[in-house]
Design a protein around this motif. Structure first.
Motif, short mmCIF file in Angstrom:
data_model
loop_
_atom_site.label_atom_id
_atom_site.label_comp_id
_atom_site.label_asym_id
_atom_site.label_seq_id
_atom_site.Cartn_x
_atom_site.Cartn_y
_atom_site.Cartn_z
N GLY A 41 15.19 30.78 73.83
CA GLY A 41 15.13 29.76 74.79
C GLY A 41 16.42 29.05 74.76
N ARG A 42 16.20 27.85 75.77
CA ARG A 42 17.37 27.08 76.17
C ARG A 42 17.57 26.04 75.02
N SER A 43 18.90 25.77 74.78
CA SER A 43 19.17 24.75 73.82
C SER A 43 19.35 23.32 74.27
N GLY A 44 19.49 23.52 75.33
CA GLY A 44 19.68 21.99 76.23
C GLY A 44 21.22 21.57 76.14
N ARG A 45 22.00 22.31 75.48
CA ARG A 45 23.64 21.93 75.43
C ARG A 45 24.09 23.07 76.17
N LYS A 46 25.38 22.64 76.88
CA LYS A 46 26.17 23.40 77.69
C LYS A 46 27.50 23.53 77.15
N ILE A 47 28.22 24.92 77.65
CA ILE A 47 29.65 25.08 77.34
C ILE A 47 30.23 25.62 78.65
N GLU A 48 31.55 25.05 78.98
CA GLU A 48 32.34 25.54 80.21
C GLU A 48 32.57 27.11 79.94
N ARG A 49 32.35 28.00 80.85
CA ARG A 49 32.75 29.39 80.87
C ARG A 49 33.79 29.68 82.08
N PHE A 50 33.69 29.17 83.16
CA PHE A 50 34.73 29.41 84.12
C PHE A 50 35.06 28.06 84.72
N ASN A 51 36.31 27.78 84.90
CA ASN A 51 36.73 26.43 85.37
C ASN A 51 36.65 26.65 87.04
N PHE B 151 23.60 33.59 86.34
CA PHE B 151 24.46 32.91 87.53
C PHE B 151 25.07 31.61 87.40
N GLU B 152 24.54 30.84 86.63
CA GLU B 152 25.01 29.45 86.49
C GLU B 152 26.60 29.42 86.01
N ALA B 153 26.71 30.53 85.15
CA ALA B 153 28.27 30.79 84.71
C ALA B 153 29.29 30.58 85.90
N MET B 154 28.95 31.13 86.79
CA MET B 154 29.89 31.44 88.00
C MET B 154 29.32 30.32 89.10
N GLY B 155 28.11 29.77 89.15
CA GLY B 155 27.60 28.83 90.05
C GLY B 155 28.02 27.39 89.63
N GLU B 156 27.80 26.91 88.35
CA GLU B 156 28.13 25.56 88.12
C GLU B 156 29.22 25.50 87.05
N GLY B 157 29.71 26.83 86.47
CA GLY B 157 30.78 26.93 85.55
C GLY B 157 30.32 26.81 84.05
N THR B 158 29.25 26.47 83.95
CA THR B 158 28.78 26.48 82.16
C THR B 158 27.54 27.36 82.27
N VAL B 159 27.24 27.59 80.71
CA VAL B 159 26.26 28.40 80.38
C VAL B 159 25.48 27.53 79.29
N ASP B 160 24.11 27.90 78.94
CA ASP B 160 23.58 27.43 77.71
C ASP B 160 24.07 28.00 76.47
N VAL B 161 24.24 27.13 75.37
CA VAL B 161 24.94 27.66 74.35
C VAL B 161 24.16 28.81 73.84
N ASN B 162 22.94 28.62 73.95
CA ASN B 162 21.83 29.88 73.03
C ASN B 162 22.20 31.18 74.04
N TRP B 163 22.41 30.99 75.23
CA TRP B 163 22.88 32.17 75.98
C TRP B 163 24.17 32.80 75.53
N ALA B 164 25.19 31.81 75.41
CA ALA B 164 26.27 32.36 74.87
C ALA B 164 26.45 32.90 73.40
N LYS B 165 25.54 32.29 72.74
CA LYS B 165 25.14 32.98 71.39
C LYS B 165 24.80 34.34 71.38
N GLU B 166 23.67 34.51 72.30
CA GLU B 166 23.19 35.89 72.14
C GLU B 166 23.90 36.90 72.98
N HIS B 167 24.84 36.69 74.20
CA HIS B 167 25.50 37.65 74.97
C HIS B 167 27.11 37.66 74.59
N HIS B 168 27.68 36.31 73.90
CA HIS B 168 29.19 36.39 73.79
C HIS B 168 29.22 35.62 72.51
N ARG B 169 28.87 36.03 71.31
CA ARG B 169 28.86 35.22 70.35
C ARG B 169 30.37 34.99 69.68
#
Ligand code: HEM
Length: 333
Positions: free
Chosen positions: A114-124, A294-312
């Motif tokens: 699920g979504r953690s509610g925290r975001k981290i920048e992936r692409f500037n 999509f939001e990685a390239m759309g807004e530039g940020t991803v959910d922290v749980n998404w990052a944990k699962e796909h790019h730990r």
């Protein structure tokens, strides 16, 4: 009397044979005779077979224009009118069918925890600008290029000659001019992301475990996983090859003769078809194939749980570098 008749018959037979041989001789002599290309009654097909091309004389400085036909031209036309259309149809429609089946079988890959509610920048902002500029150019290049290959059999009967001419002229201008920002985009992508795209041992493990898209596993990855690295190299090599061959076609006869241009066209078209098929796969995973991608390239940020699962491994690196690097997601209004 009988002897006389026999003698006359013999002489008549011998004469008939002599006349037959005399008539047949020029025909057989003609077959082996060299062709005189300037003779007025020379046959086109015979000339093509003997000389490998049909060439005349001209009075303008461009000697290339003196060649009217060459066998390689016919082979190239067959490639363009038949073989290329098969390659393109199989690559593009085959990939679309594969993606539809895959989606029906696998569905969207969800964020499992699920979504953690925290975001981290992936692409500037700069990275996203370069990505979208290159992607927009690519889509226009693909549509306008496919129009050259498939427009005549598919669109001309639907649109009629006038509308098809206007559309094709527009598409051709777009193909020519957007090739420049596209090439700049490919060069920038190469420089910007080369650091994260060198294959390493983590990629082997990622592939062995199905990359998390085939099964429900979440193999670790740094900033780019093996699948994304493959897309990166397809863009760099495919983009580079289509640019080099495309410019050979766009500026004809500067760097190569007609044979080189035929080869350039074949390479350009085949690379383009495979490139389009690969990008369809990329677009699928970036949109309906994976939640939160999509939001990685759309807004530039991803959910922290998404990052944990796909790019730990990447997330751990980022948090080590900047422990307060995450932000609270803005609640939807
Ligand atoms: C980067 C620079 C590129 C340049 C300079 C370029 C240039 C050209 C030129 C000059 C032609 C021949 C047009 C004609 O016959 O009138 C062509 C054809 C074509 N291009 Fe490109 N192009 C580039 C990139 C791409 C890309 C990225 C794609 C695919 C996404 C693509 C797809 C095609 C296709 C499908 C054809 C038609 C092949 C055929 O049926 O003959 N091109 N391109």
């Amino acid at each position: 009397m009988a002897k006389l008749i026999h003698g006359v018959r013999f002489i008549a037979g011998a004469l008939a044979l002599a006349v037959f041989i005399a008539m047949a001789a020029p025909a057989s002599a003609q077959q082996g005779a060299p062709v005189n290309p300037t003779a007025s009654a020379v046959k086109e097909q015979q000339l093509l077979q003997e000389l490998g091309r049909i060439q005349g004389r001209g009075s303008i400085p461009d000697v290339k224009s003196y060649t009217l036909e060459q066998p390689a031209g016919r082979e190239w036309r067959h490639f363009h009118e038949v073989t290329l259309r098969w390659i393109g149809a199989i690559a593009v429609l085959g990939m679309l069918a594969l993606l539809v089946f895959f989606y029906l079988w696998r569905g969207m890959v969800k964020i499992e925890s699920g979504r953690s509610g925290r975001k981290i920048e992936r692409f500037n902002a700069f990275e996203r600008l370069v990505h979208w500029m290159t992607a927009t150019c690519f889509i226009v290049l693909a549509i306008s290029g496919l129009n050259i290959t498939f427009g005549k059999p598919l669109l001309l009967p639907l649109m009629g000659p006038e509308a098809f001419t206007t559309w094709s002229e527009l598409a051709k201008y777009a193909h020519n001019y957007l090739s420049f920002p596209f090439t700049i985009g490919v060069v920038l992508i190469f420089l910007m992301w080369i650091g994260g795209n060198i294959p390493n041992s983590v990629d082997v493990e990622w592939v062995k475990r199905g990359g998390g898209i085939v099964g429900d596993d979440h193999p670790p990855a740094y900033r780019f996983n093996a699948g994304q690295k493959m897309i990166y190299w397809i863009v760099v090599i495919g983009g580079g090859a289509s640019a080099v061959t495309g410019y050979l076609l766009l500026f004809p006869f500067y760097a190569t003769g007609i044979e080189g241009m035929q080869i350039a066209q074949i390479v350009h078209a085949v690379v383009a078809m495979l490139f389009i098929a690969a990008m369809l796969g990329h677009i699928y995973i970036g949109t309906i194939g994976m939640e939160g991608a999509f939001e990685a390239m759309g807004e530039g940020t991803v959910d922290v749980n998404w990052a944990k699962e796909h790019h730990r491994l990447w997330l751990e690196e980022e948090l080590r570098r900047s422990p307060k690097g995450t932000t609270r997601a803005q609640p939807a209004e």
